[in-house]
Design a protein around this motif. Structure first.
Motif, short mmCIF file in Angstrom:
data_model
loop_
_atom_site.label_atom_id
_atom_site.label_comp_id
_atom_site.label_asym_id
_atom_site.label_seq_id
_atom_site.Cartn_x
_atom_site.Cartn_y
_atom_site.Cartn_z
N THR A 191 0.84 -1.21 0.00
CA THR A 191 0.00 0.00 0.00
C THR A 191 0.87 1.26 0.00
O THR A 191 2.07 1.20 0.33
CB THR A 191 -0.87 0.07 1.26
OG1 THR A 191 0.00 0.20 2.39
CG2 THR A 191 -1.73 -1.15 1.43
N GLY A 192 0.23 2.38 -0.30
CA GLY A 192 0.95 3.65 -0.31
C GLY A 192 1.56 3.98 1.04
O GLY A 192 2.72 4.40 1.12
N ALA A 193 0.79 3.80 2.10
CA ALA A 193 1.30 4.13 3.43
C ALA A 193 2.56 3.34 3.75
O ALA A 193 3.51 3.86 4.34
CB ALA A 193 0.22 3.86 4.49
N VAL A 244 5.49 4.85 2.06
CA VAL A 244 5.95 6.03 2.81
C VAL A 244 6.76 5.59 4.03
O VAL A 244 7.85 6.12 4.29
CB VAL A 244 4.73 6.90 3.22
CG1 VAL A 244 5.13 7.96 4.23
CG2 VAL A 244 4.10 7.55 1.98
N PHE A 302 -1.00 14.56 2.80
CA PHE A 302 -1.56 13.26 3.19
C PHE A 302 -0.57 12.19 2.78
O PHE A 302 -0.18 12.09 1.62
CB PHE A 302 -2.92 12.99 2.53
CG PHE A 302 -3.52 11.68 2.99
CD1 PHE A 302 -4.13 11.58 4.23
CD2 PHE A 302 -3.43 10.53 2.21
CE1 PHE A 302 -4.67 10.37 4.69
CE2 PHE A 302 -3.95 9.32 2.65
CZ PHE A 302 -4.57 9.25 3.89
N HIS A 303 -0.16 11.37 3.77
CA HIS A 303 0.83 10.32 3.47
C HIS A 303 0.38 8.95 3.96
O HIS A 303 1.20 8.03 4.00
CB HIS A 303 2.19 10.70 4.06
CG HIS A 303 2.80 11.93 3.44
ND1 HIS A 303 3.24 11.97 2.13
CD2 HIS A 303 3.00 13.17 3.94
CE1 HIS A 303 3.71 13.19 1.85
NE2 HIS A 303 3.57 13.93 2.92
N GLY A 304 -0.88 8.81 4.38
CA GLY A 304 -1.36 7.47 4.73
C GLY A 304 -1.83 7.37 6.17
O GLY A 304 -1.73 8.32 6.95
N GLU A 316 4.45 16.07 -1.66
CA GLU A 316 3.62 15.68 -2.82
C GLU A 316 3.75 16.80 -3.86
O GLU A 316 3.43 17.96 -3.54
CB GLU A 316 2.15 15.58 -2.42
CG GLU A 316 1.81 14.53 -1.39
CD GLU A 316 0.46 14.81 -0.74
OE1 GLU A 316 -0.57 14.39 -1.26
OE2 GLU A 316 0.45 15.48 0.32
N GLU A 351 -5.10 14.55 -1.23
CA GLU A 351 -6.20 14.73 -0.28
C GLU A 351 -6.25 16.18 0.20
O GLU A 351 -7.29 16.69 0.58
CB GLU A 351 -6.02 13.81 0.95
CG GLU A 351 -5.82 12.34 0.63
CD GLU A 351 -6.97 11.75 -0.15
OE1 GLU A 351 -6.71 11.24 -1.25
OE2 GLU A 351 -8.11 11.81 0.33
N ASP A 387 6.55 12.09 -2.86
CA ASP A 387 5.43 11.14 -2.70
C ASP A 387 4.56 11.25 -3.94
O ASP A 387 3.80 12.20 -4.11
CB ASP A 387 4.63 11.46 -1.42
CG ASP A 387 3.52 10.44 -1.20
OD1 ASP A 387 3.18 9.71 -2.15
OD2 ASP A 387 2.98 10.37 -0.07
N ILE A 413 2.38 8.95 -4.91
CA ILE A 413 1.37 7.89 -4.80
C ILE A 413 0.09 8.27 -5.56
O ILE A 413 -0.51 7.43 -6.22
CB ILE A 413 1.14 7.56 -3.30
CG1 ILE A 413 2.36 6.77 -2.80
CG2 ILE A 413 -0.17 6.80 -3.07
CD1 ILE A 413 2.50 6.69 -1.31
N GLN A 414 -0.30 9.54 -5.49
CA GLN A 414 -1.50 9.96 -6.23
C GLN A 414 -1.13 10.60 -7.58
O GLN A 414 -1.89 10.52 -8.54
CB GLN A 414 -2.33 10.95 -5.39
CG GLN A 414 -3.71 11.16 -5.94
CD GLN A 414 -4.75 11.62 -4.91
OE1 GLN A 414 -5.71 12.25 -5.29
NE2 GLN A 414 -4.60 11.31 -3.65
N LYS A 429 -1.08 3.16 -5.82
CA LYS A 429 -2.28 3.45 -6.64
C LYS A 429 -2.17 2.97 -8.10
O LYS A 429 -2.36 1.79 -8.36
CB LYS A 429 -2.58 4.93 -6.56
CG LYS A 429 -3.05 5.37 -5.15
CD LYS A 429 -3.57 6.79 -5.16
CE LYS A 429 -3.97 7.30 -3.80
NZ LYS A 429 -5.27 6.84 -3.34
C1 LIG Z 1 0.04 11.20 -1.64
C2 LIG Z 1 -0.42 9.97 -0.92
N1 LIG Z 1 0.43 9.33 -0.12
C3 LIG Z 1 0.06 8.22 0.55
C4 LIG Z 1 -1.21 7.70 0.44
C5 LIG Z 1 -1.59 6.47 1.19
O1 LIG Z 1 -1.79 5.40 0.29
P1 LIG Z 1 -2.63 4.12 0.73
O2 LIG Z 1 -4.04 4.57 0.94
O3 LIG Z 1 -2.48 3.16 -0.42
O4 LIG Z 1 -2.00 3.59 1.98
C6 LIG Z 1 -2.13 8.35 -0.39
C7 LIG Z 1 -3.52 7.84 -0.52
O5 LIG Z 1 -4.43 8.52 -0.89
C8 LIG Z 1 -1.73 9.51 -1.09
O6 LIG Z 1 -2.58 10.17 -1.89
#
Ligand SMILES: Cc1ncc(COP(=O)(O)O)c(C=O)c1O
Length: 430
Positions: A110-112, A115, A138-140, A206, A211, A239, A241-242, A268
Protein backbone atom coordinates in the motif's frame (compact mmCIF):
# COMPACT_ATOMS: atom_id res chain seq x y z
CA UNK A 1 -39.23 -3.10 -1.32
CA UNK A 2 -35.66 -2.05 -0.56
CA UNK A 3 -33.28 -1.91 -3.48
CA UNK A 4 -30.17 -4.10 -3.38
CA UNK A 5 -28.15 -0.97 -2.59
CA UNK A 6 -30.43 -0.08 0.34
CA UNK A 7 -30.26 -3.63 1.69
CA UNK A 8 -26.46 -3.60 1.41
CA UNK A 9 -26.30 -0.21 3.09
CA UNK A 10 -28.18 -1.60 6.11
CA UNK A 11 -25.88 -4.64 6.36
CA UNK A 12 -22.85 -2.42 5.77
CA UNK A 13 -23.79 -0.06 8.61
CA UNK A 14 -24.30 -2.99 10.98
CA UNK A 15 -21.13 -4.88 10.05
CA UNK A 16 -18.46 -2.27 9.18
CA UNK A 17 -17.11 0.53 11.41
CA UNK A 18 -18.10 4.09 10.52
CA UNK A 19 -14.44 5.12 10.56
CA UNK A 20 -14.26 3.64 7.08
CA UNK A 21 -16.18 6.37 5.30
CA UNK A 22 -17.74 5.32 2.00
CA UNK A 23 -20.08 6.41 -0.72
CA UNK A 24 -23.25 4.36 -1.18
CA UNK A 25 -22.57 3.16 -4.72
CA UNK A 26 -22.27 -0.62 -4.31
CA UNK A 27 -20.20 -1.81 -7.25
CA UNK A 28 -21.25 -4.83 -9.26
CA UNK A 29 -19.19 -4.31 -12.42
CA UNK A 30 -16.71 -1.87 -13.89
CA UNK A 31 -15.25 -1.44 -17.36
CA UNK A 32 -12.74 1.22 -18.45
CA UNK A 33 -14.31 4.51 -17.20
CA UNK A 34 -17.74 3.20 -16.20
CA UNK A 35 -19.09 1.49 -13.08
CA UNK A 36 -22.44 -0.28 -12.60
CA UNK A 37 -23.95 -0.71 -9.17
CA UNK A 38 -25.81 -3.74 -7.78
CA UNK A 39 -29.12 -2.28 -8.98
CA UNK A 40 -27.83 -1.91 -12.54
CA UNK A 41 -27.38 1.87 -12.38
CA UNK A 42 -24.52 3.07 -14.55
CA UNK A 43 -21.97 5.72 -13.50
CA UNK A 44 -19.28 7.59 -15.39
CA UNK A 45 -16.21 7.19 -13.23
CA UNK A 46 -14.32 10.39 -12.44
CA UNK A 47 -12.74 8.84 -9.34
CA UNK A 48 -10.85 5.87 -10.82
CA UNK A 49 -10.76 4.21 -7.38
CA UNK A 50 -8.86 7.33 -6.19
CA UNK A 51 -6.39 7.58 -9.07
CA UNK A 52 -5.79 3.83 -9.15
CA UNK A 53 -7.20 2.63 -12.46
CA UNK A 54 -5.28 5.13 -14.59
CA UNK A 55 -5.31 2.39 -17.24
CA UNK A 56 -9.08 1.96 -16.84
CA UNK A 57 -11.06 -0.74 -15.07
CA UNK A 58 -10.11 -4.21 -16.24
CA UNK A 59 -7.75 -3.15 -19.02
CA UNK A 60 -7.54 -6.26 -21.27
CA UNK A 61 -3.75 -6.32 -21.15
CA UNK A 62 -3.71 -6.08 -17.34
CA UNK A 63 -6.37 -8.79 -17.03
CA UNK A 64 -4.42 -11.09 -19.36
CA UNK A 65 -1.17 -10.60 -17.45
CA UNK A 66 -2.90 -11.32 -14.13
CA UNK A 67 -4.70 -14.40 -15.50
CA UNK A 68 -1.43 -15.75 -16.80
CA UNK A 69 0.31 -15.12 -13.45
CA UNK A 70 -2.48 -16.74 -11.46
CA UNK A 71 -2.23 -19.82 -13.65
CA UNK A 72 1.45 -20.16 -12.63
CA UNK A 73 1.52 -19.16 -8.94
CA UNK A 74 -0.03 -16.53 -6.70
CA UNK A 75 2.35 -16.32 -3.76
CA UNK A 76 5.65 -17.73 -2.65
CA UNK A 77 6.85 -14.69 -0.65
CA UNK A 78 9.74 -12.91 -2.35
CA UNK A 79 11.95 -13.66 0.69
CA UNK A 80 11.31 -17.41 0.39
CA UNK A 81 11.31 -18.08 -3.34
CA UNK A 82 11.95 -14.87 -5.33
CA UNK A 83 10.56 -14.43 -8.83
CA UNK A 84 11.47 -12.63 -12.04
CA UNK A 85 8.43 -10.29 -12.10
CA UNK A 86 9.77 -8.45 -9.04
CA UNK A 87 13.15 -7.91 -10.66
CA UNK A 88 11.68 -6.98 -14.05
CA UNK A 89 9.34 -4.29 -12.65
CA UNK A 90 12.16 -2.98 -10.44
CA UNK A 91 14.33 -2.66 -13.56
CA UNK A 92 11.57 -0.78 -15.38
CA UNK A 93 10.95 1.65 -12.52
CA UNK A 94 14.68 2.24 -12.03
CA UNK A 95 14.79 3.28 -15.67
CA UNK A 96 11.58 5.32 -15.60
CA UNK A 97 12.37 7.35 -12.46
CA UNK A 98 14.17 10.66 -12.98
CA UNK A 99 17.94 10.81 -12.37
CA UNK A 100 20.84 9.38 -14.35
CA UNK A 101 22.36 7.64 -11.29
CA UNK A 102 22.01 3.94 -10.44
CA UNK A 103 18.69 3.16 -8.75
CA UNK A 104 17.06 0.29 -6.92
CA UNK A 105 13.41 -0.46 -6.17
CA UNK A 106 11.59 -2.33 -3.39
CA UNK A 107 7.93 -3.32 -3.38
CA UNK A 108 5.26 -3.33 -0.70
CA UNK A 109 1.48 -3.41 -0.83
CA UNK A 110 0.00 0.00 0.00
CA UNK A 111 0.95 3.65 -0.31
CA UNK A 112 1.30 4.13 3.43
CA UNK A 113 3.73 1.24 3.54
CA UNK A 114 5.78 2.81 0.77
CA UNK A 115 5.95 6.03 2.81
CA UNK A 116 6.96 4.10 5.95
CA UNK A 117 9.75 2.42 4.04
CA UNK A 118 10.97 5.62 2.43
CA UNK A 119 11.34 7.11 5.93
CA UNK A 120 13.13 3.98 7.19
CA UNK A 121 15.53 4.12 4.24
CA UNK A 122 16.14 7.87 4.67
CA UNK A 123 16.94 7.40 8.36
CA UNK A 124 19.21 4.40 8.00
CA UNK A 125 21.03 5.94 5.02
CA UNK A 126 21.65 9.35 6.61
CA UNK A 127 21.96 8.34 10.27
CA UNK A 128 19.55 11.23 10.98
CA UNK A 129 16.12 11.11 12.58
CA UNK A 130 13.94 14.12 11.71
CA UNK A 131 11.52 14.34 8.78
CA UNK A 132 9.91 17.47 7.38
CA UNK A 133 6.49 17.27 5.71
CA UNK A 134 3.86 19.92 4.95
CA UNK A 135 0.58 21.32 6.17
CA UNK A 136 -2.28 19.77 4.24
CA UNK A 137 -0.15 16.78 3.24
CA UNK A 138 -1.56 13.26 3.19
CA UNK A 139 0.83 10.32 3.47
CA UNK A 140 -1.36 7.47 4.73
CA UNK A 141 -3.01 5.99 7.81
CA UNK A 142 -0.17 4.08 9.49
CA UNK A 143 1.47 5.69 12.54
CA UNK A 144 4.24 7.40 10.55
CA UNK A 145 1.80 8.13 7.73
CA UNK A 146 -0.46 9.92 10.20
CA UNK A 147 2.49 11.73 11.79
CA UNK A 148 3.51 13.08 8.37
CA UNK A 149 -0.05 13.94 7.38
CA UNK A 150 -0.89 17.61 7.85
CA UNK A 151 -4.60 17.35 8.63
CA UNK A 152 -6.03 16.40 12.03
CA UNK A 153 -9.72 15.68 11.31
CA UNK A 154 -10.37 12.90 10.46
CA UNK A 155 -6.95 11.42 9.86
CA UNK A 156 -5.18 12.01 13.19
CA UNK A 157 -7.89 12.86 15.71
CA UNK A 158 -7.69 10.57 18.72
CA UNK A 159 -5.03 8.29 17.24
CA UNK A 160 -1.85 9.71 18.82
CA UNK A 161 0.78 9.76 20.08
CA UNK A 162 2.56 9.66 16.76
CA UNK A 163 6.23 8.98 16.05
CA UNK A 164 8.38 11.91 17.12
CA UNK A 165 10.72 14.03 15.02
CA UNK A 166 8.18 15.08 12.39
CA UNK A 167 7.91 18.79 11.54
CA UNK A 168 5.27 20.43 9.35
CA UNK A 169 6.25 23.37 7.16
CA UNK A 170 3.72 25.52 5.27
CA UNK A 171 2.79 24.37 1.76
CA UNK A 172 2.37 27.22 -0.75
CA UNK A 173 -1.20 27.84 -1.87
CA UNK A 174 -1.26 30.37 -4.68
CA UNK A 175 -5.08 30.70 -4.57
CA UNK A 176 -5.00 31.54 -0.86
CA UNK A 177 -2.10 33.97 -1.20
CA UNK A 178 0.36 31.73 0.61
CA UNK A 179 3.40 32.40 -1.53
CA UNK A 180 6.49 30.32 -2.19
CA UNK A 181 8.53 32.90 -0.28
CA UNK A 182 6.24 32.66 2.77
CA UNK A 183 6.27 28.86 2.67
CA UNK A 184 10.07 28.78 2.48
CA UNK A 185 10.30 31.33 5.30
CA UNK A 186 8.13 28.98 7.39
CA UNK A 187 10.51 26.11 6.69
CA UNK A 188 13.50 28.25 7.62
CA UNK A 189 11.73 29.17 10.87
CA UNK A 190 11.47 25.46 11.66
CA UNK A 191 15.20 25.07 11.05
CA UNK A 192 15.89 28.08 13.26
CA UNK A 193 13.46 27.30 16.06
CA UNK A 194 12.61 23.59 16.12
CA UNK A 195 15.14 21.29 14.51
CA UNK A 196 18.72 21.60 13.34
CA UNK A 197 18.70 20.82 9.58
CA UNK A 198 21.79 18.70 10.26
CA UNK A 199 19.42 16.31 12.05
CA UNK A 200 16.85 16.17 9.23
CA UNK A 201 16.97 12.95 7.24
CA UNK A 202 14.49 13.98 4.57
CA UNK A 203 11.84 16.34 3.30
CA UNK A 204 8.79 14.51 1.95
CA UNK A 205 6.51 16.37 -0.45
CA UNK A 206 3.62 15.68 -2.82
CA UNK A 207 4.30 17.57 -6.09
CA UNK A 208 0.52 18.13 -6.20
CA UNK A 209 -1.21 17.73 -2.85
CA UNK A 210 -3.87 15.05 -3.26
CA UNK A 211 -6.20 14.73 -0.28
CA UNK A 212 -4.97 18.20 0.71
CA UNK A 213 -6.89 19.89 -2.11
CA UNK A 214 -4.99 19.49 -5.41
CA UNK A 215 -2.73 22.46 -4.71
CA UNK A 216 0.10 22.30 -7.22
CA UNK A 217 3.55 22.91 -5.72
CA UNK A 218 5.07 25.75 -7.76
CA UNK A 219 8.21 24.81 -9.68
CA UNK A 220 10.23 27.43 -7.76
CA UNK A 221 9.17 25.83 -4.47
CA UNK A 222 10.23 22.31 -5.45
CA UNK A 223 13.51 23.61 -6.82
CA UNK A 224 14.17 25.57 -3.63
CA UNK A 225 13.48 22.44 -1.54
CA UNK A 226 15.96 20.49 -3.65
CA UNK A 227 18.55 23.21 -3.10
CA UNK A 228 17.97 23.21 0.66
CA UNK A 229 18.27 19.41 0.71
CA UNK A 230 21.60 19.64 -1.09
CA UNK A 231 22.88 22.38 1.22
CA UNK A 232 22.02 20.48 4.39
CA UNK A 233 22.56 16.86 3.34
CA UNK A 234 18.84 16.07 3.59
CA UNK A 235 17.12 13.66 1.19
CA UNK A 236 14.27 14.72 -1.11
CA UNK A 237 11.38 12.24 -1.07
CA UNK A 238 8.71 12.78 -3.73
CA UNK A 239 5.43 11.14 -2.70
CA UNK A 240 4.01 10.26 -6.12
CA UNK A 241 1.37 7.89 -4.80
CA UNK A 242 -1.50 9.96 -6.23
CA UNK A 243 0.41 11.99 -8.85
CA UNK A 244 2.40 9.17 -10.44
CA UNK A 245 1.90 6.74 -13.31
CA UNK A 246 1.16 9.34 -15.96
CA UNK A 247 -1.63 11.09 -14.05
CA UNK A 248 -0.23 14.62 -14.46
CA UNK A 249 1.01 14.25 -18.04
CA UNK A 250 4.42 12.87 -17.15
CA UNK A 251 5.26 9.54 -15.57
CA UNK A 252 6.04 11.41 -12.32
CA UNK A 253 4.73 14.89 -11.49
CA UNK A 254 8.11 15.97 -10.08
CA UNK A 255 9.48 15.83 -13.64
CA UNK A 256 7.49 18.98 -14.48
CA UNK A 257 9.76 20.88 -12.08
CA UNK A 258 13.00 19.38 -13.41
CA UNK A 259 13.78 18.23 -9.87
CA UNK A 260 15.42 14.86 -9.26
CA UNK A 261 14.33 13.28 -5.97
CA UNK A 262 16.51 10.87 -3.99
CA UNK A 263 13.56 8.59 -3.23
CA UNK A 264 10.12 8.26 -4.86
CA UNK A 265 7.09 6.55 -3.34
CA UNK A 266 4.42 5.13 -5.62
CA UNK A 267 1.29 2.97 -5.30
CA UNK A 268 -2.28 3.45 -6.64
CA UNK A 269 -1.88 3.56 -10.46
CA UNK A 270 1.15 1.25 -10.40
CA UNK A 271 -0.90 -1.94 -9.99
CA UNK A 272 -3.80 -0.88 -12.22
CA UNK A 273 -6.33 -2.10 -9.63
CA UNK A 274 -4.17 -4.74 -7.92
CA UNK A 275 -2.45 -3.80 -4.64
CA UNK A 276 1.17 -2.83 -5.22
CA UNK A 277 3.41 -0.03 -3.96
CA UNK A 278 7.07 0.80 -4.42
CA UNK A 279 10.00 2.88 -3.30
CA UNK A 280 12.55 3.72 -5.98
CA UNK A 281 15.73 5.59 -5.16
CA UNK A 282 19.46 6.04 -5.33
CA UNK A 283 21.05 2.58 -5.11
CA UNK A 284 23.39 3.49 -2.25
CA UNK A 285 20.47 4.74 -0.13
CA UNK A 286 18.26 1.78 -0.98
CA UNK A 287 21.11 -0.54 0.05
CA UNK A 288 21.65 1.08 3.46
CA UNK A 289 19.30 -1.21 5.41
CA UNK A 290 20.64 -4.55 6.59
CA UNK A 291 19.36 -7.72 4.89
CA UNK A 292 15.95 -8.48 6.43
CA UNK A 293 15.34 -4.86 7.44
CA UNK A 294 12.93 -4.26 4.56
CA UNK A 295 10.14 -6.35 3.03
CA UNK A 296 7.09 -8.23 4.26
CA UNK A 297 5.09 -11.39 3.69
CA UNK A 298 3.01 -9.96 0.85
CA UNK A 299 5.51 -7.29 -0.21
CA UNK A 300 5.67 -7.38 -4.01
CA UNK A 301 2.85 -9.80 -4.77
CA UNK A 302 3.48 -11.59 -8.08
CA UNK A 303 -0.11 -10.82 -9.07
CA UNK A 304 0.32 -7.08 -8.48
CA UNK A 305 3.66 -7.17 -10.26
CA UNK A 306 2.23 -8.95 -13.30
CA UNK A 307 -0.43 -6.22 -13.42
CA UNK A 308 2.25 -3.51 -13.04
CA UNK A 309 4.24 -4.90 -15.99
CA UNK A 310 1.13 -4.56 -18.14
CA UNK A 311 0.29 -1.13 -16.68
CA UNK A 312 3.74 0.23 -17.56
CA UNK A 313 3.45 -1.15 -21.09
CA UNK A 314 -0.04 0.33 -21.53
CA UNK A 315 1.09 3.78 -20.31
CA UNK A 316 3.76 3.65 -23.01
CA UNK A 317 1.84 2.03 -25.86
CA UNK A 318 -1.35 4.04 -25.43
CA UNK A 319 0.54 7.31 -24.76
CA UNK A 320 -1.37 7.81 -21.53
CA UNK A 321 0.76 10.80 -20.50
CA UNK A 322 -0.44 12.64 -23.62
CA UNK A 323 -3.98 11.49 -22.93
CA UNK A 324 -3.73 12.83 -19.37
CA UNK A 325 -2.83 16.25 -20.78
CA UNK A 326 -5.71 16.15 -23.29
CA UNK A 327 -8.26 15.00 -20.70
CA UNK A 328 -7.05 17.63 -18.25
CA UNK A 329 -7.42 20.33 -20.91
CA UNK A 330 -10.96 19.21 -21.68
CA UNK A 331 -12.02 19.16 -18.02
CA UNK A 332 -10.25 22.37 -17.06
CA UNK A 333 -11.60 24.12 -20.17
CA UNK A 334 -15.17 23.18 -19.28
CA UNK A 335 -14.72 24.27 -15.66
CA UNK A 336 -13.19 27.59 -16.71
CA UNK A 337 -16.12 28.19 -19.08
CA UNK A 338 -18.50 27.47 -16.20
CA UNK A 339 -16.54 29.80 -13.95
CA UNK A 340 -17.33 32.67 -16.35
CA UNK A 341 -21.09 32.18 -15.96
CA UNK A 342 -22.87 34.26 -13.28
CA UNK A 343 -24.73 31.15 -12.17
CA UNK A 344 -21.45 29.60 -11.03
CA UNK A 345 -19.96 32.36 -8.91
CA UNK A 346 -19.30 29.59 -6.35
CA UNK A 347 -16.39 28.36 -8.50
CA UNK A 348 -13.49 30.07 -6.78
CA UNK A 349 -10.57 28.33 -8.39
CA UNK A 350 -9.93 25.80 -11.13
CA UNK A 351 -6.52 24.18 -10.90
CA UNK A 352 -4.51 21.04 -11.39
CA UNK A 353 -2.00 19.35 -13.59
CA UNK A 354 -2.79 16.91 -16.41
CA UNK A 355 -5.77 14.73 -15.52
CA UNK A 356 -5.61 15.76 -11.86
CA UNK A 357 -8.01 18.70 -11.87
CA UNK A 358 -9.99 20.35 -9.10
CA UNK A 359 -12.54 23.04 -8.54
CA UNK A 360 -12.66 24.92 -5.25
CA UNK A 361 -16.20 25.79 -4.16
CA UNK A 362 -16.53 29.06 -2.23
CA UNK A 363 -19.28 31.19 -0.70
CA UNK A 364 -18.00 34.17 -2.68
CA UNK A 365 -14.90 34.97 -4.65
CA UNK A 366 -13.83 37.86 -2.45
CA UNK A 367 -13.77 36.11 0.91
CA UNK A 368 -12.95 32.70 -0.69
CA UNK A 369 -14.78 31.21 2.31
CA UNK A 370 -15.22 27.46 1.80
CA UNK A 371 -18.71 26.15 1.02
CA UNK A 372 -18.61 22.51 2.13
CA UNK A 373 -22.43 22.22 2.19
CA UNK A 374 -22.76 23.23 -1.44
CA UNK A 375 -19.84 20.96 -2.33
CA UNK A 376 -21.64 18.01 -0.73
CA UNK A 377 -24.85 18.85 -2.53
CA UNK A 378 -23.04 19.02 -5.89
CA UNK A 379 -21.38 15.65 -5.33
CA UNK A 380 -24.69 14.10 -4.19
CA UNK A 381 -26.41 15.46 -7.33
CA UNK A 382 -23.58 14.02 -9.45
CA UNK A 383 -24.15 10.62 -7.87
CA UNK A 384 -27.91 10.86 -8.42
CA UNK A 385 -27.25 11.63 -12.11
CA UNK A 386 -24.68 8.88 -12.60
CA UNK A 387 -21.28 10.53 -12.08
CA UNK A 388 -18.83 9.20 -9.51
CA UNK A 389 -16.71 12.05 -8.21
CA UNK A 390 -14.80 12.83 -5.00
CA UNK A 391 -14.09 15.78 -2.75
CA UNK A 392 -10.85 16.71 -1.00
CA UNK A 393 -9.18 19.68 0.70
CA UNK A 394 -8.74 20.80 4.29
CA UNK A 395 -12.24 22.32 4.31
CA UNK A 396 -13.95 19.61 2.21
CA UNK A 397 -14.83 22.20 -0.44
CA UNK A 398 -12.73 20.95 -3.34
CA UNK A 399 -14.13 18.60 -5.98
CA UNK A 400 -11.50 16.52 -7.73
CA UNK A 401 -11.60 15.11 -11.23
CA UNK A 402 -9.60 11.89 -11.61
CA UNK A 403 -10.91 9.97 -14.63
CA UNK A 404 -9.06 6.91 -15.90
CA UNK A 405 -6.52 8.15 -18.44
CA UNK A 406 -8.11 5.77 -20.93
CA UNK A 407 -11.48 7.54 -20.62
CA UNK A 408 -12.83 8.13 -24.16
CA UNK A 409 -13.23 11.83 -25.02
CA UNK A 410 -16.99 11.53 -25.58
CA UNK A 411 -17.46 9.90 -22.20
CA UNK A 412 -15.40 12.62 -20.52
CA UNK A 413 -17.57 15.23 -22.26
CA UNK A 414 -20.73 13.45 -21.06
CA UNK A 415 -19.28 13.39 -17.55
CA UNK A 416 -18.72 17.14 -17.71
CA UNK A 417 -22.30 17.65 -18.99
CA UNK A 418 -23.56 15.72 -15.96
CA UNK A 419 -21.31 17.76 -13.67
CA UNK A 420 -22.54 21.08 -15.04
CA UNK A 421 -26.18 20.02 -14.74
CA UNK A 422 -25.60 18.72 -11.19
CA UNK A 423 -23.87 21.92 -10.17
CA UNK A 424 -26.60 24.02 -11.71
CA UNK A 425 -29.29 22.15 -9.74
CA UNK A 426 -27.28 22.24 -6.51
CA UNK A 427 -26.69 25.97 -6.85
CA UNK A 428 -30.35 26.54 -7.75
CA UNK A 429 -31.43 24.76 -4.58
CA UNK A 430 -29.24 27.04 -2.43
C1 LIG B 1 0.04 11.20 -1.64
C2 LIG B 1 -0.42 9.97 -0.92
N1 LIG B 1 0.43 9.33 -0.12
C3 LIG B 1 0.06 8.22 0.55
C4 LIG B 1 -1.21 7.70 0.44
C5 LIG B 1 -1.59 6.47 1.19
O1 LIG B 1 -1.79 5.40 0.29
P1 LIG B 1 -2.63 4.12 0.73
O2 LIG B 1 -4.04 4.57 0.94
O3 LIG B 1 -2.48 3.16 -0.42
O4 LIG B 1 -2.00 3.59 1.98
C6 LIG B 1 -2.13 8.35 -0.39
C7 LIG B 1 -3.52 7.84 -0.52
O5 LIG B 1 -4.43 8.52 -0.89
C8 LIG B 1 -1.73 9.51 -1.09
O6 LIG B 1 -2.58 10.17 -1.89
Amino acid sequence: MATKSEALKARHTAAVPRGIATKSVYAAKAENAEVWDVDGKRYIDFAAGIAVVNTGHRHPKVMKAVASQIADFTHTCFNVAPYEEYIAVAERLNKAAPGSFTKKTMFVTTGAEAVENAVKIARVATGRTAIVSFTGAFHGRTMMGMALTGKVVPYKKGFGPFPAEVFHAPFPKVYHDLTVEQALAGLKDIFAGDVDPARVAAIIVEPVQGEGGFYVAPVAFLQALRKLCDEHGMLFIADEIQTGMGRTGKMFAIEHAGVVPDLITMAKGLGGGFPLAAVTGRAELMDAALPGGLGGTYAGSPVGLAAAQAVLEVIDEEKLCDKAVALGKLIKGRLEDMQKKNEFSCIGDVRGMGAMVAVEVVKDRTSKAPDADLTNRIVAKCQEKGLLILTCGPNANVIRFLPPLTCPTDLAKSGMDVFEQAMSEAVGAS
